[in-house]
Design a protein around this motif. Structure first.
Motif, mmCIF file in Angstrom:
data_model
loop_
_atom_site.group_PDB
_atom_site.id
_atom_site.type_symbol
_atom_site.label_atom_id
_atom_site.label_comp_id
_atom_site.label_asym_id
_atom_site.label_seq_id
_atom_site.Cartn_x
_atom_site.Cartn_y
_atom_site.Cartn_z
ATOM 1 N N SER A 194 -6.681 8.939 1.677
ATOM 2 C CA SER A 194 -8.115 8.824 1.349
ATOM 3 C C SER A 194 -8.481 7.442 0.806
ATOM 4 O O SER A 194 -9.657 7.089 0.744
ATOM 5 C CB SER A 194 -8.500 9.895 0.329
ATOM 6 N N GLU A 195 -7.465 6.670 0.423
ATOM 7 C CA GLU A 195 -7.714 5.328 -0.103
ATOM 8 C C GLU A 195 -7.575 4.249 0.967
ATOM 9 O O GLU A 195 -7.565 3.065 0.650
ATOM 10 C CB GLU A 195 -6.739 5.024 -1.249
ATOM 11 N N LEU A 196 -7.436 4.673 2.221
ATOM 12 C CA LEU A 196 -7.212 3.711 3.304
ATOM 13 C C LEU A 196 -8.351 3.770 4.316
ATOM 14 O O LEU A 196 -9.001 4.806 4.477
ATOM 15 C CB LEU A 196 -5.902 4.052 4.037
ATOM 16 N N SER A 197 -8.542 2.669 5.036
ATOM 17 C CA SER A 197 -9.498 2.655 6.149
ATOM 18 C C SER A 197 -8.897 3.408 7.336
ATOM 19 O O SER A 197 -7.696 3.702 7.362
ATOM 20 C CB SER A 197 -9.782 1.215 6.557
ATOM 21 N N ARG A 233 0.821 -1.220 0.000
ATOM 22 C CA ARG A 233 0.000 0.000 0.000
ATOM 23 C C ARG A 233 0.854 1.270 0.000
ATOM 24 O O ARG A 233 0.339 2.360 0.252
ATOM 25 C CB ARG A 233 -0.908 0.030 1.219
ATOM 26 N N GLN A 239 -6.042 1.538 8.897
ATOM 27 C CA GLN A 239 -4.827 1.616 8.064
ATOM 28 C C GLN A 239 -4.174 2.987 8.181
ATOM 29 O O GLN A 239 -2.940 3.095 8.215
ATOM 30 C CB GLN A 239 -5.179 1.318 6.608
HETATM 31 P P1 ADP Z 1 -11.211 -2.064 7.756
HETATM 32 O O1 ADP Z 1 -12.073 -3.293 7.835
HETATM 33 O O2 ADP Z 1 -9.740 -2.338 7.921
HETATM 34 O O3 ADP Z 1 -11.692 -0.905 8.581
HETATM 35 P P2 ADP Z 1 -12.520 -1.084 5.382
HETATM 36 O O4 ADP Z 1 -13.640 -2.090 5.457
HETATM 37 O O5 ADP Z 1 -12.798 0.321 5.660
HETATM 38 O O6 ADP Z 1 -11.276 -1.591 6.239
HETATM 39 O O7 ADP Z 1 -11.848 -1.189 3.942
HETATM 40 C C1 ADP Z 1 -11.550 -2.430 3.326
HETATM 41 C C2 ADP Z 1 -10.517 -2.167 2.245
HETATM 42 O O8 ADP Z 1 -10.994 -1.190 1.306
HETATM 43 C C3 ADP Z 1 -9.247 -1.648 2.828
HETATM 44 O O9 ADP Z 1 -8.195 -2.508 2.489
HETATM 45 C C4 ADP Z 1 -9.042 -0.261 2.262
HETATM 46 O O10 ADP Z 1 -7.742 -0.126 1.736
HETATM 47 C C5 ADP Z 1 -10.039 -0.171 1.132
HETATM 48 N N1 ADP Z 1 -10.704 1.126 1.232
HETATM 49 C C6 ADP Z 1 -11.412 1.604 2.282
HETATM 50 N N2 ADP Z 1 -11.885 2.840 2.036
HETATM 51 C C7 ADP Z 1 -11.473 3.157 0.780
HETATM 52 C C8 ADP Z 1 -11.629 4.293 -0.058
HETATM 53 N N3 ADP Z 1 -12.319 5.393 0.328
HETATM 54 N N4 ADP Z 1 -11.062 4.290 -1.282
HETATM 55 C C9 ADP Z 1 -10.353 3.210 -1.682
HETATM 56 N N5 ADP Z 1 -10.168 2.104 -0.934
HETATM 57 C C10 ADP Z 1 -10.716 2.058 0.262
#
Ligand code: ADP
Ligand code: ADP
Length: 234
Positions: A147-150, A141, A153
């Motif tokens: 903005s692309e991470l939870s 990653r 993360q």
């Molecule tokens: P977690 O269960 O760890 O809280 P999420 O369910 O929020 O994670 O997200 C699952 C996956 O989707 C993660 O691996 C994250 O990288 C990806 N993700 C979450 N939000 C976004 C977003 N806004 N844009 C792109 N990818 C995302």
């Protein structure tokens, strides 16, 4: 050895013409390498203490010692050096730079610390950042923006960023406040693992009862005073 010591620390904030007492004579010691939880309800003084420990604010009276030196005796330049080299910060809102990717966010404190470095050192830095990325479970990653991470993360990025200067102390102000409880526990477990592996002293604030049980040392505040000071693993 106590890495941190507070002696009868008082802090008042000036709010217009009134003084708001935030700390009313706080004393404690923190041992090097401990995993320390500062607990207490909202407004009890947790952030104020972390700001004093992070040398981003000063006490109204009393003594704050880091590595047996009173911070009041240090110059602004010394304090900046301590902030950049000896302390890592983690925040409840993650505070990542939105235009930088994961790798660049983690690297950022190094750019502030060393303005010019050799190609050799740059290579060593890259190896260490790659190691940290793996340590916090974000391999693959590196090129993602925040903005692309939870939320979980994002906080992992912030933990790696806090560690990149190899600080003695990591301060975390409510690091789990914006995470669901399962993700919050994962973040605390990760901090605990790093605390054990690197012997870095971690000090984090929380009001989550389940999270503080993992701590070596619990300091409980109420209305700006310590009401409990308990070390579990002497
Ligand atoms: P977690 O269960 O760890 O809280 P999420 O369910 O929020 O994670 O997200 C699952 C996956 O989707 C993660 O691996 C994250 O990288 C990806 N993700 C979450 N939000 C976004 C977003 N806004 N844009 C792109 N990818 C995302
Ligand atoms: P906590 O982190 O436990 O919520 P704080 O350290 O933020 O507690 O606040 C302790 C007390 O100091 C509270 O009464 C709060 O309202 C007050 N306080 C904190 N920061 C300021 C400020 N910048 N100006 C005025 N009062 C403040």
């Amino acid at each position: 050895m106590a890495i941190i010591e507070l002696e009868n620390v008082k802090k008042n904030y000036q709010l217009g013409k009134t003084e708001v007492p935030a700390l009313q004579g706080v004393s404690f010691k923190i041992e090097k390498g401990d995993f320390v939880s500062i607990v207490g309800p909202s407004g009890s003084g947790k952030s104020t203490i972390l700001n004093l420990l992070g040398c981003i604010d000063t006490a109204s009276s009393g003594v704050v010692k880091i590595n047996e030196t009173a911070t009041s005796e240090l110059t602004d330049m010394d304090l900046t050096r301590i902030r950049r080299q000896s302390i890592g910060f983690i925040f409840q809102t993650f505070n990542l730079l939105p235009t930088l990717n994961v790798y660049e966010n983690i690297e950022f404190p190094l750019l502030l610390k060393n303005r010019k470095i050799s190609r050799q050192d740059k290579k060593k830095q890259k190896e260490y950042i790659d190691h940290l990325v793996e340590e916090v479970g974000l391999t693959g990653r590196e090129n993602h923006r925040p903005s692309e991470l939870s939320g979980g993360q994002r906080q992992r990025v912030a933990i790696a960023r806090a560690l990149v200067t190899q600080p003695q102390i990591v301060l975390a102000d409510e690091p789990t406040a914006n995470l669901d409880s399962k993700t919050g526990e994962e973040i605390i477990d990760l901090m605990k693992r790093i605390n054990r592996e690197l012997q870095t002293t971690f000090i984090f604030s929380t009001h989550d009862q389940s999270i503080m049980e993992i701590a070596d040392h619990i300091i409980r505040l109420k209305d700006g005073s310590v009401v409990e000071n308990r070390r579990n693993n002497p």
